[in-house]
Enzyme design. Structure first.
Site, PDB file in Angstrom:
ATOM      1  CD  GLU A 353      42.189  34.752  49.086  1.00 39.59           C
ATOM      2  OE1 GLU A 353      41.985  35.280  49.960  1.00 39.59           O
ATOM      3  OE2 GLU A 353      41.591  35.106  47.957  1.00 39.59           O
ATOM      4  CD  GLU A 635      35.166  35.986  47.833  1.00 42.62           C
ATOM      5  OE1 GLU A 635      36.067  36.622  48.341  1.00 42.62           O
ATOM      6  OE2 GLU A 635      35.448  35.880  46.648  1.00 42.62           O
TER       7      GLU A 635
END
Length: 757
Positions: A353, A635
């Site tokens: 990502e 996260e």
């Protein structure tokens, strides 16, 4: 500034050479003009490049030219190479895939910007008599193979040390087996001088330990989750291979690679039999642990080292307190910033990502601007925001640079439309920079982009003046939502989005006023008034209950000051504190609410509740990851579960800075240093102690000098505050039991009677 005259062309090798070609140009200095007085190289590429003159690097940068919105902005770097010149010279270039042609995003695709690697460079040499010699990239250059057999930012780099030595950079090298180059169409208008500093090697870490896993693998632990690569010199049997696999965590004692998704994060070196130096500078990894296979002989802590790589930034802010877990949390925030400020602000640095998600930096900029001087870094990125947005009819993309526009969109955000917080980065980031640095040029540069976002969202409002239609990320990653559906949250999306628009419209009104755009100031003031009225009419009861009645909606309503009367504000503060307490002071907010909830509590007078929320150690909380050994911010609150297993969700990064935005509250409320005027020309010292922290010290380097604040609460409840006010500034001191007062530059100490909690 005189415009540059370009004679260079964009050149590509006639053969790709495994995705890592070398380019070479030999030249001699011109005689009869005296010694060179200046030699300036300007260089950029399709892909990433490393430039040398006679084998010496032209600069300290790596991974240049970085990642920008290549369709419109291809940045070039400038190097003073005067000291490197000899009578005969070789300008050598090593190319790699980088962001231009390598894998990007989470769908396994690559080559978003083009299929050919290419180089653009111009060396201007000035002599003592004023003569100028120019060496430009053109059709006379030569191309050949390197020892790099594979390179990708996600998957890693492979080097065969037996293929190519360093002598290709020396004059007279035999290039009879090399090929030529060809010109590539290129629009000079895309060339852009960078605003930000380059990516460089910032630090070097030695292994903290080396051990054997349950399956017999050799694991190296560097003790810190970092971003970069390994380097070492090694000798072994010719043709033998050393393999390095990287990961952030261990699971069941083995390398935890599942969170990387499809990113291989693996480097290999094929040995030549000689002493081989290995440094894979055409990739980077987010890792703490490395699994090493094939090492010849004993692997010791002296055998290798980890190189920490990120944009060159100057540290400006520090915080420390009596609670070691909070100190570790703050240290983790700093490391998370470093790992994700690699040329642009990314969401994460390890999996497939690593994108410039706008929502993350939208809420984290105030924290970043305290810890480091990030003005140039983010101002450069904001230029990409503006060009991407202009190409998208005013819509701020979810990621910048925006490759998602070339991708099949995930089903949970199908429409390329403006989204609160994510789109608000176009307004919130430059405003945070203005507050931190008082540089008017940031607002001037970004004003068109800021206004375009606000007007775009205004066009999306329903007839009731609410932003309650279309896709929203909302309170993304609400800890009470399903792990596999991060968009589901307790907070109503319309409440979140409309509150965010109120904040954006207010910022726009202030920005327009600062820049002298009177008509816009009036327009955005009117928009803010309409949105506030609609919010209170449709989302807030007469008593003060806000639709969806959860912590995030009260946190945003209070932090953004959208409630229209004191009764509602008092109710919202009480209700927020009540909800926080009912949840056992565990975090119940996602991406939208988390950066603002401690602010909302303390500004509403519930400082003790804010501290209890901060200091909670059970999951979900800021300190739970710390108790689990985290060295960066995660996260998810539970990226690692209490039993040491990795969260089963697909999105499980162990280095995401967004939830670390609480550090802004640590700096300004616990530490007590706030700007009363942009750039800290006027300072407010307003620390708010509460049980759980007995002392705190905070400092900030500003353009005016260093600001310091240190307070301590003694066992009897008395408080002592010591502050330093730089010359050329003034300050106000606001203590819990004292009247607010103005102070002048210098060092001051204040003592207050017992605090009652």
């Amino acid at each position: 500034m005189t415009a540059l005259t370009w004679s260079a062309a964009m050149i590509a090798p006639d053969e790709d050479f495994g995705g890592a070609p070398l380019l070479r140009k030999q030249f001699s200095l011109v005689e009869g003009h005296g010694a060179p007085t200046s030699a300036i190289l300007r260089a950029t590429s399709f892909g990433i490049y490393e430039a040398t003159i006679n084998g010496e690097p032209v600069g300290d940068d790596v991974l240049s030219p970085g990642w920008s919105s290549y369709e419109w902005r291809l940045r070039y770097r400038t190097y003073n190479v005067t000291a490197l010149l000899q009578p005969t010279n070789v300008l050598g270039i090593s190319l790699g895939n980088g962001w231009y042609r390598g894998n990007l995003g989470f769908n396994g695709n690559s080559a978003f910007y083009g299929t050919e690697l290419a180089f653009f460079g111009q060396l201007n040499i000035e002599y003592a008599d004023g003569f100028t010699q120019t060496i430009s990239s053109d059709s006379t250059w030569e191309a050949g193979p390197s020892g790099i057999t594979a390179n990708d930012l996600y998957n890693g780099q492979s080097i065969d040390a037996g293929i190519s030595g360093a002598d290709w950079t020396e004059p007279g090298y035999d290039t009879s087996s090399w090929t030529g180059v060809h010109l590539v169409d290129f629009d000079y208008s895309r060339l852009a001088e960078p605003v930000s500093a380059p990516v460089v090697r910032n630090d070097v870490l030695q292994p903290a330990s080396i051990h054997t896993s349950p399956s017999g693998k050799t694991l190296v632990d560097f003790g810190q989750n970092i971003v970069g690569w390994l380097r070492f010199t090694v000798q072994g049997e010719p043709g033998s291979v050393i393999t390095l696999r990287h990961a952030e965590v261990l699971e069941d004692g083995e390398l935890g690679t599942r969170p990387l998704r499809t990113a291989l994060a693996t480097d290999t070196i094929t040995l030549s039999g000689d002493h081989d130096f290995f440094e894979p500078t055409k990739t980077f990894h987010g890792f703490r642990y490395v699994e090493v296979t094939g090492w010849p002989g004993d692997l010791t802590a002296e055998s290798l080292e980890a190189v920490v790589v990120h944009t060159a930034l100057e540290r400006t802010g520090w915080f420390e307190c009596s609670n070691p877990l909070v100190n570790k949390l703050h240290e983790n925030v700093v490391w998370g910033l470093k790992g994700n400020f690699l040329d642009l602000p990314t969401d994460c640095p390890q999996r497939n990502e690593r994108l410039g998600w706008t929502g993350d930096i939208s809420v984290f900029t105030p924290t970043a601007a305290f810890l480091y001087d990030v003005k140039d870094f983010l101002q450069d990125w904001l230029l990409d925001v503006a060009v991407e947005q202009k190409a998208a009819d005013g819509t701020v993309p979810f990621t910048v640079p925006d490759i998602l526009k070339y991708e099949e969109r995930p089903p949970y955000f199908p429409a390329p439309e403006s989204a609160a917080i994510w789109g608000d980065a176009a307004v919130w980031v430059p405003w945070a920079l203005w507050e931190a640095y008082a540089d008017r040029s940031v607002l001037e540069q970004q004003y068109e982009s800021m206004a375009a976002h606000a007007r775009r969202v205004e066009s999306l409002l329903s007839p009731t003046d609410l932003w309650d239609q279309g896709f929203q990320f909302g309170d993304w990653l609400d800890p009470d939502g399903p792990p596999d559906q991060p968009w589901i949250s307790k907070a109503d999306n319309g409440v979140v989005a409309t509150a965010c628009l109120y904040r954006t419209a207010g910022i726009m009104a202030q920005t327009a006023s600062i820049l002298g755009h009177a008509d816009d100031a009036e327009h955005f003031t009117e928009l803010a008034d309409r949105v506030r009225e609609a919010f209170n009419e449709h989302y807030v009861t007469a008593q003060g209950t806000i639709l969806s009645d959860c912590t995030t909606v009260y946190a945003l309503a209070l932090a953004f000051e959208v409630l229209d009367d004191e009764k509602k504000r008092l109710f919202a503060g009480r209700r927020l504190a009540q909800l926080v307490a009912q949840n056992g002071y565990r975090v119940s907010t996602g991406f939208a609410g988390t950066p603002f909830i401690t602010w909302a509590l303390s500004e509403a007078g519930y400082v003790e509740d804010a501290y209890k929320l901060l200091l909670e150690e059970h999951c979900p909380s800021w300190l739970y990851p710390v108790t689990m050994g985290a060295t960066t911010v995660w996260e998810r609150w539970d990226s690692m579960l209490p039993d040491g297993t990795i969260n089963p969700g697909e999105m499980t990064s162990f280095n995401h800075y967004a939830l670390g935005a609480v550090a802004d509250w640590l700096h300004k409320v616990v530490g007590g240093i706030r700007p009363l005027e942009p750039g800290y020309s006027k300072i407010l010292f307003a620390p708010r102690p509460a049980p759980g922290i007995e002392w705190a010290r905070t400092s900030l380097v500003t353009a005016h000098g260093t600001i310091r604040s240190e307070w301590r609460v003694f066992p009897d409840g008395d408080m002592e505050l010591t502050v330093s006010v730089p010359e050329g500034t003034t300050a106000e001191v606001d203590l819990p039991t004292e009247a607010r007062r103005v102070i002048l530059p210098g060092h001051h100490t204040f003592k207050t009677p017992a605090l009652h909690f």
